[in-house]
Design a protein around this motif. Structure first.
Motif, PDB file in Angstrom:
ATOM      1  N   LEU A 152      11.693  -4.808  91.277  1.00 19.94           N
ATOM      2  CA  LEU A 152      10.878  -5.657  90.293  1.00 19.94           C
ATOM      3  C   LEU A 152      11.664  -5.797  89.011  1.00 19.94           C
ATOM      4  O   LEU A 152      11.872  -6.547  88.197  1.00 19.94           O
ATOM      5  CB  LEU A 152       9.386  -5.090  90.152  1.00 19.94           C
ATOM      6  CG  LEU A 152       8.609  -5.799  89.266  1.00 19.94           C
ATOM      7  CD1 LEU A 152       8.319  -7.221  89.374  1.00 19.94           C
ATOM      8  CD2 LEU A 152       7.341  -4.863  89.017  1.00 19.94           C
ATOM      9  N   LEU A 153      11.995  -4.396  88.531  1.00 18.16           N
ATOM     10  CA  LEU A 153      12.516  -4.298  87.017  1.00 18.16           C
ATOM     11  C   LEU A 153      14.086  -4.910  87.128  1.00 18.16           C
ATOM     12  O   LEU A 153      14.444  -5.540  86.270  1.00 18.16           O
ATOM     13  CB  LEU A 153      12.920  -2.648  86.723  1.00 18.16           C
ATOM     14  CG  LEU A 153      11.556  -2.106  86.410  1.00 18.16           C
ATOM     15  CD1 LEU A 153      11.816  -0.548  86.559  1.00 18.16           C
ATOM     16  CD2 LEU A 153      11.096  -2.706  85.147  1.00 18.16           C
ATOM     17  N   GLN A 154      14.539  -5.012  88.364  1.00 16.25           N
ATOM     18  CA  GLN A 154      15.885  -5.789  88.492  1.00 16.25           C
ATOM     19  C   GLN A 154      15.633  -7.272  88.157  1.00 16.25           C
ATOM     20  O   GLN A 154      16.638  -7.959  87.533  1.00 16.25           O
ATOM     21  CB  GLN A 154      16.536  -5.304  89.763  1.00 16.25           C
ATOM     22  CG  GLN A 154      17.843  -6.173  90.028  1.00 16.25           C
ATOM     23  CD  GLN A 154      18.282  -5.797  91.648  1.00 16.25           C
ATOM     24  OE1 GLN A 154      17.697  -5.432  92.439  1.00 16.25           O
ATOM     25  NE2 GLN A 154      19.309  -6.899  91.772  1.00 16.25           N
ATOM     26  N   ALA A 155      14.524  -7.762  88.808  1.00 22.42           N
ATOM     27  CA  ALA A 155      14.490  -9.172  88.705  1.00 22.42           C
ATOM     28  C   ALA A 155      14.138  -9.527  87.358  1.00 22.42           C
ATOM     29  O   ALA A 155      14.419 -10.499  86.649  1.00 22.42           O
ATOM     30  CB  ALA A 155      13.363  -9.598  89.737  1.00 22.42           C
ATOM     31  N   ARG A 156      13.290  -8.787  86.733  1.00 22.32           N
ATOM     32  CA  ARG A 156      12.705  -9.031  85.495  1.00 22.32           C
ATOM     33  C   ARG A 156      13.989  -8.716  84.499  1.00 22.32           C
ATOM     34  O   ARG A 156      14.065  -9.673  83.418  1.00 22.32           O
ATOM     35  CB  ARG A 156      11.544  -8.091  84.942  1.00 22.32           C
ATOM     36  CG  ARG A 156      10.265  -8.047  85.618  1.00 22.32           C
ATOM     37  CD  ARG A 156       9.194  -7.401  85.171  1.00 22.32           C
ATOM     38  NE  ARG A 156       9.112  -7.309  83.844  1.00 22.32           N
ATOM     39  CZ  ARG A 156       8.434  -6.250  83.213  1.00 22.32           C
ATOM     40  NH1 ARG A 156       7.776  -5.402  83.845  1.00 22.32           N
ATOM     41  NH2 ARG A 156       8.145  -6.611  81.785  1.00 22.32           N
ATOM     42  N   ARG A 157      14.869  -7.820  84.713  1.00 21.44           N
ATOM     43  CA  ARG A 157      15.921  -7.428  83.874  1.00 21.44           C
ATOM     44  C   ARG A 157      16.822  -8.657  83.849  1.00 21.44           C
ATOM     45  O   ARG A 157      17.418  -9.137  82.750  1.00 21.44           O
ATOM     46  CB  ARG A 157      16.742  -6.283  84.174  1.00 21.44           C
ATOM     47  CG  ARG A 157      17.986  -5.950  83.430  1.00 21.44           C
ATOM     48  CD  ARG A 157      18.826  -5.282  84.269  1.00 21.44           C
ATOM     49  NE  ARG A 157      19.532  -5.883  85.459  1.00 21.44           N
ATOM     50  CZ  ARG A 157      20.205  -5.311  86.293  1.00 21.44           C
ATOM     51  NH1 ARG A 157      20.827  -3.919  85.893  1.00 21.44           N
ATOM     52  NH2 ARG A 157      20.856  -5.967  87.083  1.00 21.44           N
ATOM     53  N   ASP A 158      17.141  -9.337  85.225  1.00 25.69           N
ATOM     54  CA  ASP A 158      17.978 -10.369  85.427  1.00 25.69           C
ATOM     55  C   ASP A 158      17.553 -11.598  84.486  1.00 25.69           C
ATOM     56  O   ASP A 158      18.195 -12.292  83.995  1.00 25.69           O
ATOM     57  CB  ASP A 158      18.088 -10.786  86.711  1.00 25.69           C
ATOM     58  CG  ASP A 158      19.157  -9.507  87.562  1.00 25.69           C
ATOM     59  OD1 ASP A 158      19.767  -8.723  86.443  1.00 25.69           O
ATOM     60  OD2 ASP A 158      19.062  -9.613  88.592  1.00 25.69           O
TER      61      ASP A 158
END
Length: 217
Positions: A152-158
């Protein structure tokens, strides 16, 4: 971005996207049953409980042997010598029966104590196995939850990185404000920090599971 990172108390390198993996590191492919079985084989407390149970079982067997009658059978055979043409064979058997004398219940008491120790050893083994199994279940649950958090954090970061890139291009064309870009950069840095922290916690949890099952990552 470097100025914002410094203001937040971290280095720009610490929060650099290039320093973080694009996707979480792959985890184990073992089934839950395989992990539990490996942990049970490895756990020192389970081994100790198994050894104690074996010793107690041997003591119970000796106690039962002492409290019961003992029967000994000895059989011997003898043939005539070479000068005895009749070839007479002789056999003899001896049966020895030993029965314990009255001990006023001491044998029963000793046997009862041995069985109580056996039950206690079995309970300790069951408890050790339950504790190890619970540890595996909890670690697997934590790994699953942390993996979802990382994704989830990876998607939000990207997504935040792309928003910041587009806004930076708009600022150059005077179509967006610098304040809006700064806000996006702060959000991007916060997400990068949260992503790195989640990856760290995931790696630690996986390492703890590796130690528990007795195999390298």
């Amino acid at each position: 971005s470097g100025t914002l990172a410094t203001a937040m108390g971290v280095s720009a390198r610490e929060l650099s996207v290039r320093d973080l993996p694009a996707t979480p590191l792959p985890g184990r492919t073992d089934s839950l049953d395989e992990l539990v079985a490996a942990a049970l084989r490895q756990a020192p407390q389970v081994r100790q409980a198994q050894a104690q149970l074996a010793r107690t079982s041997e003591e119970v067997a000796r106690s039962r042997a002492r409290s019961g009658p003992e029967v000994t059978l000895r059989v011997a055979a003898r043939r005539g010598d070479d000068f005895d043409q009749r070839g007479v064979s002789q056999y003899e058997a001896l049966v020895h029966l030993k029965v314990p004398l009255l001990d006023f219940g001491r044998a029963d008491a000793a046997s009862g104590a041995a069985y109580a120790q056996l039950a206690a050893a079995e309970a300790r083994l069951d408890d050790a196995r339950s504790r190890v199994t619970q540890q595996v279940l909890e670690l697997q649950h934590d790994i699953s939850a942390l993996t979802q958090e990382v994704q989830l954090l990876q998607a939000r970061r990207d997504e935040a990185s792309e928003d910041a890139r587009l806004t930076a291009a708009l600022v150059k064309e005077n179509l967006a404000s610098t304040a809006a870009l700064n806000d996006l950069e702060v959000t991007q840095l916060q997400l990068q920090r949260a992503y790195a922290d989640a990856l760290r916690r995931l790696a630690i949890t996986r390492f703890r599971l590796d130690l528990l099952v007795g195999r390298p990552a």
